[in-house]
Write a protein that holds these residues in place. Structure first.
Motif, mmCIF file in Angstrom:
data_model
loop_
_atom_site.group_PDB
_atom_site.id
_atom_site.type_symbol
_atom_site.label_atom_id
_atom_site.label_comp_id
_atom_site.label_asym_id
_atom_site.label_seq_id
_atom_site.Cartn_x
_atom_site.Cartn_y
_atom_site.Cartn_z
ATOM 1 N N ASP A 14 0.823 -1.209 0.000
ATOM 2 C CA ASP A 14 0.000 0.000 0.000
ATOM 3 C C ASP A 14 0.857 1.260 0.000
ATOM 4 O O ASP A 14 0.600 2.209 -0.745
ATOM 5 N N THR A 49 -5.115 -3.604 -1.625
ATOM 6 C CA THR A 49 -5.410 -2.870 -0.382
ATOM 7 C C THR A 49 -6.553 -1.883 -0.542
ATOM 8 O O THR A 49 -6.896 -1.181 0.412
ATOM 9 N N LEU A 74 -3.221 -8.328 2.056
ATOM 10 C CA LEU A 74 -3.739 -7.163 1.330
ATOM 11 C C LEU A 74 -5.215 -6.955 1.644
ATOM 12 O O LEU A 74 -5.675 -5.819 1.797
ATOM 13 N N VAL A 77 -5.999 -4.958 4.839
ATOM 14 C CA VAL A 77 -5.964 -3.501 4.702
ATOM 15 C C VAL A 77 -7.252 -3.002 4.050
ATOM 16 O O VAL A 77 -7.850 -2.013 4.484
ATOM 17 N N LEU A 78 -7.685 -3.698 3.011
ATOM 18 C CA LEU A 78 -8.925 -3.336 2.322
ATOM 19 C C LEU A 78 -10.106 -3.352 3.287
ATOM 20 O O LEU A 78 -10.894 -2.390 3.363
ATOM 21 N N ARG A 81 -10.092 -0.479 5.748
ATOM 22 C CA ARG A 81 -10.559 0.765 5.132
ATOM 23 C C ARG A 81 -12.091 0.817 5.089
ATOM 24 O O ARG A 81 -12.701 1.827 5.417
#
Length: 242
Positions: A14, A49, A74, A77-78, A81
């Motif tokens: 990211d 991400t 990954l 992180v996505l 968010r």
């Protein structure tokens, strides 16, 4: 599910992708404006991400989005968010799979597939184009990008990005070498430097990458029933033909 290629390097992806996504923003946004979210969800393949997912959500505020990402690190992180956004949480669904292992909705209002083509071999790409052609609404865009190298060749060691966060500087780079059968092996190096320039961490990872040239990609898309053009920063926009 296949092994996570980003299990070791995922913490850096990211950080080093942000500048690239800023550069991609104009051509990708222009293509996203051709989407038809009222005719089906928007599919983000290899969402990573979520930098592309956020751009889709911002550009298409009424779209339902399906983000497909096989890498747990990954995807973490996505999901973080999305969980932190009251507006995104109800309309973005995250699928823990590779696109070849999951069947998309019957109708799609558009597709984004950035920075991921090299993970698919030619047969997987052809199957994907055929499936998307059958599911994309008329005039809905398929947005992909080409990444170097365009042929099986050696790419010398190059530093791609460097960013300082607090008291550490993070550097990312890599090199590619021919691996036969239309692939190269990318060897990526991620270094963490202290303020005096000392190397605190030095991570090296390698993974295969299936090479595809602009001509090959356009031929594949045409064969699947798309009309496609290569634009700024090698962003390819394809729409169902006739």
């Amino acid at each position: 599910m296949t092994a996570d290629l980003y299990a070791e390097s995922g913490e850096f992806i990211d950080v080093f992708s942000r500048d690239a996504w800023q550069a991609f923003r104009p051509p990708v946004v222009a293509a996203l404006h051709r989407a038809v979210p009222d005719q089906g969800p928007f599919l983000d393949i290899g969402a990573g991400t979520g930098l592309g997912t956020l751009l889709v959500a911002e550009t298409l505020p009424s779209a339902e989005i399906v983000a497909v990402e096989p890498s747990p690190i990954l995807r973490a992180v996505l999901l973080s968010r999305l969980a932190g956004s009251e507006s995104l949480r109800p309309r973005v669904t995250v699928i823990a799979a590779g696109i070849q292992d999951w069947q998309s909705p019957a109708r799609l209002g558009g597709v984004l597939a950035m920075n991921m083509l090299g993970h698919l071999d030619p047969e997987q790409r052809r199957r994907l184009w055929a499936e998307l052609r059958a599911r994309l609404a008329p005039s809905a865009p398929l947005i992909v990008n080409l990444q170097p190298p365009a042929e099986v060749t050696t790419v010398p060691p190059t530093t791609f990005a460097s960013i300082t966060v607090g008291g550490r500087t993070y550097q990312g780079g890599g090199e590619a070498r021919p691996a036969g059968d239309g692939t190269v092996t990318w060897t990526m190096r991620y270094r963490t430097l202290t303020p005096d320039g000392s190397v605190e961490r030095d991570l090296v990872v390698a993974y295969p990458w299936h090479v595809v040239s602009p001509a090959e990609l356009l031929d594949e898309l045409a064969g699947a029933g798309f009309t496609a053009t290569v634009g700024e920063l090698d962003v390819v926009v394809a729409t169902p033909r006739g």
